[in-house]
Enzyme design. Structure first.
Site, PDB file in Angstrom:
ATOM      1  N   LYS A  76      20.027  13.039 -57.432  1.00 13.42           N
ATOM      2  CA  LYS A  76      20.281  14.397 -56.572  1.00 13.42           C
ATOM      3  C   LYS A  76      21.325  14.275 -55.639  1.00 13.42           C
ATOM      4  O   LYS A  76      21.887  15.369 -55.590  1.00 13.42           O
ATOM      5  CB  LYS A  76      18.926  14.845 -55.918  1.00 13.42           C
ATOM      6  CG  LYS A  76      18.258  13.863 -54.904  1.00 13.42           C
ATOM      7  CD  LYS A  76      17.314  13.050 -55.747  1.00 13.42           C
ATOM      8  CE  LYS A  76      16.892  11.998 -55.077  1.00 13.42           C
ATOM      9  NZ  LYS A  76      15.555  11.481 -55.218  1.00 13.42           N
ATOM     10  N   VAL A 133      15.020  16.587 -59.025  1.00 13.11           N
ATOM     11  CA  VAL A 133      14.316  17.404 -58.297  1.00 13.11           C
ATOM     12  C   VAL A 133      12.770  17.890 -58.758  1.00 13.11           C
ATOM     13  O   VAL A 133      12.533  17.699 -59.827  1.00 13.11           O
ATOM     14  CB  VAL A 133      14.795  19.032 -58.444  1.00 13.11           C
ATOM     15  CG1 VAL A 133      13.919  19.858 -57.329  1.00 13.11           C
ATOM     16  CG2 VAL A 133      16.148  19.058 -58.051  1.00 13.11           C
ATOM     17  N   GLY A 142      10.614  15.065 -59.085  1.00 13.64           N
ATOM     18  CA  GLY A 142       9.914  13.912 -59.842  1.00 13.64           C
ATOM     19  C   GLY A 142       9.418  14.469 -61.189  1.00 13.64           C
ATOM     20  O   GLY A 142      10.216  14.972 -61.953  1.00 13.64           O
ATOM     21  N   GLY A 197       6.975   2.850 -54.050  1.00 10.19           N
ATOM     22  CA  GLY A 197       8.168   3.097 -54.814  1.00 10.19           C
ATOM     23  C   GLY A 197       8.627   4.659 -54.630  1.00 10.19           C
ATOM     24  O   GLY A 197       9.429   5.191 -55.618  1.00 10.19           O
ATOM     25  N   LYS A 244      18.150  18.614 -53.278  1.00 10.10           N
ATOM     26  CA  LYS A 244      17.422  19.042 -53.844  1.00 10.10           C
ATOM     27  C   LYS A 244      17.200  20.611 -54.078  1.00 10.10           C
ATOM     28  O   LYS A 244      17.518  21.359 -54.963  1.00 10.10           O
ATOM     29  CB  LYS A 244      15.980  18.489 -53.837  1.00 10.10           C
ATOM     30  CG  LYS A 244      15.703  17.151 -54.250  1.00 10.10           C
ATOM     31  CD  LYS A 244      14.315  16.425 -53.991  1.00 10.10           C
ATOM     32  CE  LYS A 244      14.262  14.974 -54.410  1.00 10.10           C
ATOM     33  NZ  LYS A 244      13.023  14.300 -53.938  1.00 10.10           N
TER      34      LYS A 244
HETATM   35  P1  NAP Z   1      15.695   1.197 -56.891  1.00 14.17           P
HETATM   36  O1  NAP Z   1      14.361   0.967 -56.840  1.00 14.17           O
HETATM   37  O2  NAP Z   1      16.463   0.872 -55.562  1.00 14.17           O
HETATM   38  O3  NAP Z   1      16.654   0.802 -57.966  1.00 14.17           O
HETATM   39  C1  NAP Z   1      17.901   0.743 -58.130  1.00 14.17           C
HETATM   40  C2  NAP Z   1      18.369  -0.007 -59.260  1.00 14.17           C
HETATM   41  O4  NAP Z   1      19.926  -0.148 -59.344  1.00 14.17           O
HETATM   42  C3  NAP Z   1      18.021  -1.716 -59.024  1.00 14.17           C
HETATM   43  O5  NAP Z   1      17.893  -2.230 -60.320  1.00 14.17           O
HETATM   44  C4  NAP Z   1      19.388  -2.249 -58.782  1.00 14.17           C
HETATM   45  O6  NAP Z   1      19.782  -3.616 -59.214  1.00 14.17           O
HETATM   46  C5  NAP Z   1      20.421  -1.143 -59.520  1.00 14.17           C
HETATM   47  N1  NAP Z   1      21.843  -1.304 -59.036  1.00 14.17           N
HETATM   48  C6  NAP Z   1      22.037  -0.747 -57.614  1.00 14.17           C
HETATM   49  N2  NAP Z   1      23.426  -0.863 -57.486  1.00 14.17           N
HETATM   50  C7  NAP Z   1      23.947  -1.210 -58.339  1.00 14.17           C
HETATM   51  C8  NAP Z   1      25.127  -1.582 -58.833  1.00 14.17           C
HETATM   52  N3  NAP Z   1      26.138  -1.164 -58.012  1.00 14.17           N
HETATM   53  N4  NAP Z   1      25.568  -2.161 -59.999  1.00 14.17           N
HETATM   54  C9  NAP Z   1      24.373  -2.035 -60.903  1.00 14.17           C
HETATM   55  N5  NAP Z   1      23.102  -1.946 -60.540  1.00 14.17           N
HETATM   56  C10 NAP Z   1      22.824  -1.568 -59.367  1.00 14.17           C
HETATM   57  O7  NAP Z   1      15.988   2.928 -57.031  1.00 14.17           O
HETATM   58  P2  NAP Z   1      14.920   3.887 -57.794  1.00 14.17           P
HETATM   59  O8  NAP Z   1      13.927   4.334 -56.971  1.00 14.17           O
HETATM   60  O9  NAP Z   1      14.670   3.697 -59.120  1.00 14.17           O
HETATM   61  O10 NAP Z   1      15.761   5.247 -57.895  1.00 14.17           O
HETATM   62  C11 NAP Z   1      16.894   5.414 -58.805  1.00 14.17           C
HETATM   63  C12 NAP Z   1      17.451   6.875 -58.786  1.00 14.17           C
HETATM   64  O11 NAP Z   1      16.322   7.823 -59.062  1.00 14.17           O
HETATM   65  C13 NAP Z   1      18.019   7.356 -57.527  1.00 14.17           C
HETATM   66  O12 NAP Z   1      19.004   8.331 -57.701  1.00 14.17           O
HETATM   67  C14 NAP Z   1      16.675   8.134 -56.868  1.00 14.17           C
HETATM   68  O13 NAP Z   1      17.240   9.098 -55.978  1.00 14.17           O
HETATM   69  C15 NAP Z   1      16.042   8.735 -58.106  1.00 14.17           C
HETATM   70  N6  NAP Z   1      14.770   9.222 -58.119  1.00 14.17           N
HETATM   71  C16 NAP Z   1      13.991   8.237 -57.464  1.00 14.17           C
HETATM   72  C17 NAP Z   1      12.551   8.481 -57.527  1.00 14.17           C
HETATM   73  C18 NAP Z   1      11.520   7.752 -57.140  1.00 14.17           C
HETATM   74  O14 NAP Z   1      10.390   7.890 -57.017  1.00 14.17           O
HETATM   75  N7  NAP Z   1      11.926   6.258 -56.733  1.00 14.17           N
HETATM   76  C19 NAP Z   1      12.447   9.832 -57.954  1.00 14.17           C
HETATM   77  C20 NAP Z   1      13.198  10.674 -58.437  1.00 14.17           C
HETATM   78  C21 NAP Z   1      14.343  10.418 -58.487  1.00 14.17           C
HETATM   79  P3  NAP Z   1      18.772  -4.739 -58.619  1.00 14.17           P
HETATM   80  O15 NAP Z   1      17.325  -4.511 -58.878  1.00 14.17           O
HETATM   81  O16 NAP Z   1      19.389  -5.874 -59.362  1.00 14.17           O
HETATM   82  O17 NAP Z   1      19.225  -4.628 -57.230  1.00 14.17           O
HETATM   83  N1  HSE Z   2      12.608   9.518 -52.393  1.00 18.41           N
HETATM   84  C1  HSE Z   2      12.273  10.574 -53.181  1.00 18.41           C
HETATM   85  C2  HSE Z   2      11.280  11.348 -52.624  1.00 18.41           C
HETATM   86  C3  HSE Z   2      12.253  10.408 -54.698  1.00 18.41           C
HETATM   87  O1  HSE Z   2      10.433  10.593 -51.749  1.00 18.41           O
HETATM   88  O2  HSE Z   2      10.767  12.265 -53.163  1.00 18.41           O
HETATM   89  C4  HSE Z   2      12.129  11.356 -55.501  1.00 18.41           C
HETATM   90  O3  HSE Z   2      13.141  12.367 -55.575  1.00 18.41           O
END
Ligand code: NAP
Ligand code: HSE
Length: 423
Positions: free
Chosen positions: A105, A132, A134, A187, A205
Site C-alpha cells: 500500500k 487494503v 488483508g 506477522g 489504505k
Molecule cells: P516481511 O515479513 O518483512 O517480509 C519481507 C520479505 O522481503 C523478506 O523475506 C525479506 O527478505 C524480503 N526483502 C526485504 N527487502 C529486500 C530486498 N531489498 N531485496 C530482496 N528481498 C527483500 O513483510 P510481510 O509482512 O510479508 O509484508 C510484505 C508486504 O505485504 C508489505 O508490503 C506489507 O505492507 C504487505 N502486507 C502485509 C500484511 C501482513 O499481514 N503482514 C498484510 C497486507 C499487506 P529476508 O527474509 O531475507 O529478510
Molecule cells: N501491517 C498491516 C496491518 C498489514 O497491521 O494491517 C496489513 O495491511
C-alpha cells in the site's frame, strides 16, 4: 495443462502465506485458473535465514536479475514491502512485460499513478487487492459489485496491528508494548511498525480506497493523521465507563463534491458493530446511494488471509478477467480544510482541585461555540482531578481555539487527551 511460471519477491509473512496456499490448494487453483502454477524463483535478502518451510534451495535467490531477465517468468508477485527497491522492481518487471501483483500500500499510495501508467503502456495487468483490508476483497467490491453506486462514505478499521493492540489493551489489560510485540510475532505488523502505530499504513489504505470510491486522485499527504501511541489505559478505562471503546478509524466522506479524509483514534459506542471488530479483524462500512449501508468484515492481516487476496489476484490474471486494475478517469476533488470538519470530542484534563475551575473551562468552551454534552470528574490525588468532557458536534477549528486558551489557565495542569467521538 499449461504451465505458468511466476516469481515471488520477498518470502516473509505474506510470501510464505502465498507459497502455502499455492501448495495446499494446488488442485483447486489449477481447475479455477486453467493453469499449473510453478513458483520458479523466490527472491530474499538473506539466503541463510531459516525459513521454517520446506522450499527447494535452487529456487531461492538474492539476485533480482535472475527474475527480471528470465523471459519465461510471466507474473511477478512483489511482497518485499517498503518503497525501494519494491517500486523499482515492479516497474522493471512491467517493462519486461511481466504481470505484477502486490500487497504494497505504501508504494501504491505514493507512486500509484506511475505504476498504473506503466502497466497500461506495457499492456500488462497490475493487481493489488491485498494492499487494503488483508483478506477482505474491498477493491473488487468497490470496482465491480458496487460500481453502480455513488459512494458517499467509508468508515473502517483497516489496520490489523493497531486493532489487535487496542483490543488487547481494552479486554485483557495488556500494555501497549506487549500488545505490539504480540502483533509482530503474529506477522501482522509492518517491518517498521511505526507505519502501523502512527497511522501511516491506514492513511495509505484510505488513499487507495478513496480514490476508487470517490473517483478522485488522492494525495496521501492531504489526509489528516493521528496514530494510537497517545492512547493510554486511563482513556480506555474512562471510555469503557462511558459506554465506548476506542478504535483507530479511517473516515472518508464526500459532500457537495468536497472530500473529508481523516485517520484518528475514535470513541465508538460499545453496541455499534464496529466496536465489536477485534484483534486483527478489519471492517469497512460503506454507504452507496443505491445499495445503502454495507459492511465488509474479515481478517485484515496475517500470512494466509493476505495470501488469499494475493493468490486471488494471480488467478484473476490467469483467467484474464475484465481489467479492474487500472485506476483511470480519476478527477480532482477538493479536500475540505481540516478545521472545517465537525466532530464530537472526548477531552481529558488534569486540573487543580480548586473552586471555579470547571466554570472557567465551560466559559471558554461557550465563547468558542463548543457545547458540552457530558462532564465528569475523578480524583487523582489531594490536589488534582481528572475532568472528562464530551462535547456536542463542533468545528475542529473552534475546539482547537478553545483548548489553546484553556491550556493557559493557571489551574489547568495538562490537556491529557483529545479523542474524537463517532456516535
Ligand atoms: P516481511 O515479513 O518483512 O517480509 C519481507 C520479505 O522481503 C523478506 O523475506 C525479506 O527478505 C524480503 N526483502 C526485504 N527487502 C529486500 C530486498 N531489498 N531485496 C530482496 N528481498 C527483500 O513483510 P510481510 O509482512 O510479508 O509484508 C510484505 C508486504 O505485504 C508489505 O508490503 C506489507 O505492507 C504487505 N502486507 C502485509 C500484511 C501482513 O499481514 N503482514 C498484510 C497486507 C499487506 P529476508 O527474509 O531475507 O529478510
Ligand atoms: N501491517 C498491516 C496491518 C498489514 O497491521 O494491517 C496489513 O495491511
Amino acid at each position: 495443462m499449461q504451465k505458468i511460471k511466476i516469481a515471488i519477491l520477498g518470502f516473509g509473512n505474506v510470501g510464505k502465506g502465498v507459497w502455502k496456499i499455492l501448495k495446499e490448494n494446488k488442485e483447486e487453483i489449477m481447475k479455477r485458473s486453467g493453469y499449473e502454477i510453478e513458483i520458479s524463483k523466490v527472491l530474499v535478502r538473506d539466503l541463510n535465514k531459516p525459513r521454517g518451510i520446506n522450499i527447494p534451495e535452487n529456487i531461492m535467490t538474492d539476485n533480482v536479475e535472475e527474475i527480471l531477465n528470465d523471459k519465461s517468468i510471466k507474473i511477478v508477485v512483489e511482497l518485499i514491502g517498503g518503497e525501494e527497491p519494491a517500486k523499482e522492481y515492479m516497474l522493471r518487471a512491467m517493462k519486461a512485460k511481466k504481470h505484477v501483483v502486490t500487497a504494497n500500500k505504501l508504494v501504491l499510495a505514493k507512486a500509484g499513478e506511475e505504476l498504473f501508467k506503466t502497466a497500461e503502456s506495457e499492456h500488462i495487468k497490475f493487481y493489488y487487492e491485498a494492499s487494503v483490508g488483508g483478506g477482505i476483497p474491498i477493491i473488487r467490491e468497490i470496482n465491480e459489485s458496487l460500481t453502480a453506486n455513488k459512494i458517499t462514505s467509508i468508515i473502517g478499521i483497516i489496520n490489523g496491528t493497531t486493532n489487535y493492540i487496542l483490543s488487547k489493551m481494552t479486554y485483557e489489560g495488556l500494555d501497549f508494548e506487549k500488545a505490539l510485540k504480540e502483533a509482530q510475532e503474529k506477522g501482522y505488523a509492518e517491518a517498521d511498525p511505526t507505519s502501523d502505530i502512527e497511522g501511516y499504513d491506514v492513511v495509505y489504505k484510505l488513499a487507495i480506497i478513496s480514490s476508487f470510491a470517490f473517483g478522485a486522485k488522492i494525495n496521501h499527504e492531504s489526509i489528516y493523521r493521528e496514530g494510537i501511541t497517545n492512547i493510554t489505559s486511563e482513556d480506555i478505562k474512562y471510555a469503557k465507563k462511558l459506554g465506548y471503546v476506542i478504535k483507530l478509524l479511517a473516515i472518508g466522506k464526500e459532500q457537495n463534491n468536497k472530500l473529508e479524509l481523516r485517520v484518528h483514534p475514535t470513541l465508538v459506542p460499545e453496541h455499534h458493530p464496529i466496536a465489536n471488530v477485534n484483534d486483527s479483524f478489519n471492517a469497512i462500512f460503506l454507504k452507496g446511494n443505491a445499495v445503502g449501508d454495507l459492511m465488509l468484515y474479515g481478517r485484515g492481516a496475517g500470512d494466509l488471509p493476505t495470501g488469499s487476496a494475493v493468490v486471488g489476484d494471480i488467478i484473476s490474471i490467469l483467467r484474464s478477467n475484465v481489467d479492474i486494475s487500472i485506476n483511470d478517469n480519476l478527477g480532482v476533488k477538493e479536500i475540505k480544510d481540516f478545521g472545517e470538519n465537525k466532530s464530537e470530542f472526548y477531552i481529558r484534563f488534569n486540573v487543580e482541585d480548586r473552586p471555579g475551575v470547571l466554570g472557567e473551562i465551560a466559559t471558554i468552551f461557550g465563547e468558542n461555540d463548543v457545547s458540552i454534552v457530558f462532564l465528569t470528574q475523578d480524583v487523582i490525588n489531594d490536589d488534582s482531578v481528572s475532568v472528562i468532557i464530551i462535547t456536542h458536534h463542533c468545528l475542529e477549528r473552534n475546539l482547537k481555539n478553545a483548548l489553546n486558551k484553556i491550556e493557559k489557565l493557571p489551574n489547568i495542569n495538562k490537556v491529557e487527551s483529545i479523542i474524537r467521538v463517532e456516535n
